[in-house]
Motif scaffolding. Sequence first.
Motif, PDB file in Angstrom:
ATOM      1  N   ASN A  32       2.194 -17.005  73.449  1.00  0.00           N
ATOM      2  CA  ASN A  32       0.950 -16.736  72.725  1.00  0.00           C
ATOM      3  C   ASN A  32       0.083 -17.980  72.578  1.00  0.00           C
ATOM      4  O   ASN A  32      -1.107 -17.881  72.311  1.00  0.00           O
ATOM      5  CB  ASN A  32       1.255 -16.184  71.328  1.00  0.00           C
ATOM      6  CG  ASN A  32       1.705 -14.740  71.363  1.00  0.00           C
ATOM      7  OD1 ASN A  32       1.515 -14.054  72.361  1.00  0.00           O
ATOM      8  ND2 ASN A  32       2.302 -14.279  70.292  1.00  0.00           N
ATOM      9  N   ARG A 101      -2.493 -16.834  69.681  1.00  0.00           N
ATOM     10  CA  ARG A 101      -1.806 -16.233  68.540  1.00  0.00           C
ATOM     11  C   ARG A 101      -0.535 -17.013  68.220  1.00  0.00           C
ATOM     12  O   ARG A 101      -0.023 -17.734  69.070  1.00  0.00           O
ATOM     13  CB  ARG A 101      -1.438 -14.779  68.852  1.00  0.00           C
ATOM     14  CG  ARG A 101      -2.655 -13.905  69.089  1.00  0.00           C
ATOM     15  CD  ARG A 101      -2.255 -12.488  69.491  1.00  0.00           C
ATOM     16  NE  ARG A 101      -3.422 -11.646  69.537  1.00  0.00           N
ATOM     17  CZ  ARG A 101      -3.946 -11.032  68.482  1.00  0.00           C
ATOM     18  NH1 ARG A 101      -3.393 -11.155  67.307  1.00  0.00           N
ATOM     19  NH2 ARG A 101      -5.009 -10.273  68.610  1.00  0.00           N
ATOM     20  N   HIS A 103       3.507 -17.282  67.516  1.00  0.00           N
ATOM     21  CA  HIS A 103       4.644 -16.573  68.127  1.00  0.00           C
ATOM     22  C   HIS A 103       5.308 -15.639  67.115  1.00  0.00           C
ATOM     23  O   HIS A 103       5.624 -14.501  67.440  1.00  0.00           O
ATOM     24  CB  HIS A 103       5.676 -17.564  68.659  1.00  0.00           C
ATOM     25  CG  HIS A 103       5.199 -18.410  69.790  1.00  0.00           C
ATOM     26  ND1 HIS A 103       4.445 -17.926  70.833  1.00  0.00           N
ATOM     27  CD2 HIS A 103       5.352 -19.733  70.034  1.00  0.00           C
ATOM     28  CE1 HIS A 103       4.162 -18.904  71.671  1.00  0.00           C
ATOM     29  NE2 HIS A 103       4.701 -20.022  71.214  1.00  0.00           N
ATOM     30  N   ASN A 106       2.420 -13.026  65.572  1.00  0.00           N
ATOM     31  CA  ASN A 106       1.499 -12.508  66.596  1.00  0.00           C
ATOM     32  C   ASN A 106       0.083 -12.328  66.048  1.00  0.00           C
ATOM     33  O   ASN A 106      -0.624 -11.391  66.378  1.00  0.00           O
ATOM     34  CB  ASN A 106       2.019 -11.190  67.172  1.00  0.00           C
ATOM     35  CG  ASN A 106       1.305 -10.824  68.466  1.00  0.00           C
ATOM     36  OD1 ASN A 106       0.920 -11.699  69.257  1.00  0.00           O
ATOM     37  ND2 ASN A 106       1.088  -9.539  68.691  1.00  0.00           N
TER      38      ASN A 106
END
Length: 186
Positions: A32, A101, A103, A106
């Motif tokens: 992310n 984002r 991890h 999210n």
Amino acid sequence: EAKNLFKIGTTAKIIDVTTGRSFTVKRTGGYNHADVEPISASDTATMKKMLGSWSWNRRPIIVVYNGRYLAASMNGMPHSFDKVSGNNFSGHFCIHFAGSRTHGTNRVDEAHQAAVAKAYYRHFAKHTFVERVTRQLCLHVLQHLSHIKKLGRRYGKRQAFYFFLCEMRERIELHAGRGENQNVAY
């Protein structure tokens, strides 16, 4: 776009927007956002000097990767896995790009996104405007050299230069904000 350019296993130069200091990192993971580590003990020392102390605070940076300049944000806290040996850095730290984002949850981290925006505006907006003005000034001088010489003969050099600067100011005000830098990813 930017988060997909910097691939796992590759290296990039990090430029701190606040201090101008730079160091090199290797992307060691992350899906992310980029999980990275300084590649050497010297890079870790530069990073620590830049930060003052390890911190979770978000910091605006520029990531230079394959000739591209990417606005980003980093925290300065070593945590979790450690894949680069001999760098005096126990763990990795995170780099977020626009839209990255976390991890764990999210979610888009607003503090990282604010630092990405700050990196973009402090580094790119300033430089692209200066570059445009400089190019425009040089082109204008070259295109109107004979006109400037005529003004100089008619009004004197000082007055001719003043007229020229007034014309340039009008042109700059008309064109301010136009154009984009093709090597910038936000």
